[in-house]
Design an enzyme around this catalytic site. Sequence first.
Site, PDB file in Angstrom:
ATOM      1  N   GLU A  38       0.824  -1.212   0.000  1.00 53.87           N
ATOM      2  CA  GLU A  38       0.000   0.000   0.000  1.00 53.87           C
ATOM      3  C   GLU A  38       0.861   1.266   0.000  1.00 53.87           C
ATOM      4  O   GLU A  38       0.502   2.261  -0.618  1.00 53.87           O
ATOM      5  CB  GLU A  38      -0.944   0.015   1.214  1.00 53.87           C
ATOM      6  CG  GLU A  38      -2.061  -1.012   1.130  1.00 53.87           C
ATOM      7  CD  GLU A  38      -3.010  -0.775  -0.050  1.00 53.87           C
ATOM      8  OE1 GLU A  38      -3.070   0.363  -0.550  1.00 53.87           O
ATOM      9  OE2 GLU A  38      -3.666  -1.740  -0.479  1.00 53.87           O
ATOM     10  N   TYR A  49      -6.693   6.253   4.434  1.00 57.14           N
ATOM     11  CA  TYR A  49      -6.887   5.279   3.355  1.00 57.14           C
ATOM     12  C   TYR A  49      -6.058   4.015   3.611  1.00 57.14           C
ATOM     13  O   TYR A  49      -6.564   2.889   3.552  1.00 57.14           O
ATOM     14  CB  TYR A  49      -6.501   5.884   1.990  1.00 57.14           C
ATOM     15  CG  TYR A  49      -6.256   4.790   0.992  1.00 57.14           C
ATOM     16  CD1 TYR A  49      -7.323   4.130   0.402  1.00 57.14           C
ATOM     17  CD2 TYR A  49      -4.956   4.344   0.722  1.00 57.14           C
ATOM     18  CE1 TYR A  49      -7.116   3.071  -0.448  1.00 57.14           C
ATOM     19  CE2 TYR A  49      -4.745   3.278  -0.130  1.00 57.14           C
ATOM     20  CZ  TYR A  49      -5.817   2.649  -0.708  1.00 57.14           C
ATOM     21  OH  TYR A  49      -5.609   1.572  -1.535  1.00 57.14           O
ATOM     22  N   ASP A  65     -10.127   6.383  -1.796  1.00 56.21           N
ATOM     23  CA  ASP A  65      -9.024   6.988  -2.537  1.00 56.21           C
ATOM     24  C   ASP A  65      -9.597   7.575  -3.821  1.00 56.21           C
ATOM     25  O   ASP A  65     -10.829   7.655  -3.966  1.00 56.21           O
ATOM     26  CB  ASP A  65      -7.919   5.954  -2.831  1.00 56.21           C
ATOM     27  CG  ASP A  65      -8.376   4.894  -3.831  1.00 56.21           C
ATOM     28  OD1 ASP A  65      -9.592   4.802  -4.104  1.00 56.21           O
ATOM     29  OD2 ASP A  65      -7.514   4.158  -4.347  1.00 56.21           O
TER      30      ASP A  65
END
Length: 368
Positions: free
Chosen positions: A48, A131, A149
């Site tokens: 991520e 997020y 996002d």
Amino acid sequence: MHKVPQESALPEDFVLSFRSKLLDWFHLNGRDLPWRRTKDPYKIWVSEIILQQTQVVQGRAYYERFISELPNVEALANVSEDRLLMLWQGLGYYSRAHNLKYSAQKIMTEHGGDFPNTPEGVRSLKGVGPYTTAAIMSIAYDYPLAVIDGNVYRVLSRLLASDAPIDTTEGKRYYEEQADRFLDKSSPSDYNQAIMDLGAVVCTPRNPLCRSCPVQSLCQSYGTDLVELLPRKEKRTQVAQRYMYFYLYLHDDSFAVERREKKGIWKGLYQLPLFVSNSAKTPPSPPLEGWTVVDELVLPDHRLSHRLLHIKVLVCYSEPPVDTSSHNYEWIHTADHKEYAFPKPLRAFLDRYFAPSSPSLFDDEKQL
Ligand code: SF4
């Protein structure tokens, strides 16, 4: 343009139908990505962070190299800074790499090496925002937290034909409420990945594939001009121009480099000595005393989120040779340049400039 729909105006069966169509599509069409084959929160965290500012196509190879060399929190906590930057070289936004290592050390010292398993714990890691917290918590632990996002803003905005701006506090709150309402809380991992995939490969910023979209029958924008107009932003991003002149001081098969400070873009990386200006009208500063600019090479413009970099490399020789020890630079052998981590535009330049077979590459166009 439609006004923002009231939440109460959305019937529950609309929400249920959206989830069901989205998940059916995902189970047949979800992207096969290496970080999807694990529930290890460390690996999901690394993926991520890489994907925060990097496209999946480019990030995939970096992820695989990173995980193969640093397979767990302990390995990351102990890696040298030079090696870390080599693994990150070319990805940009180097504070991400520094933050990963800093947080890995914190997990080792404060949590005995156990990756946090609560939203608060994950959120406390440096460089992790709402997020990334939602992505890690939902994918690694099946915790019901909706991701938001750019992909999710776009899908929800078009699905609901909402003109709520995505860059105001009020607009963001609206989308957070909708994202939470649409989230399938019995399957948050699949749902979050599904809506991000839909935004990434079907409901794309330009030319979305509406005809093959699994939620087309529910989409309030389908077949209208709204598809191209949404999502709406209230403020326009100002892009600042920067003019960068790098000096390639060549001396006895070596060239001068310096290390960037540990702040700003490209923090901690090596670079050629640099002069920066905010204006195209400002000429580059003269080279060091005793050196002459013998060539001027134009590199392609390099785009950052809020900056456009116009880059030139000024190739300099000294005649007669000067005492390089009087300059405060590190001198590295031209054959060793690949062992140092440089910003992406310089890495591309050095790879081509010092490639044995292409010394005349620049003679034709003076452009890389
Ligand atoms: S129909 Fe088009 S605009 Fe609507 S969600 Fe699907 S891809 Fe996006």
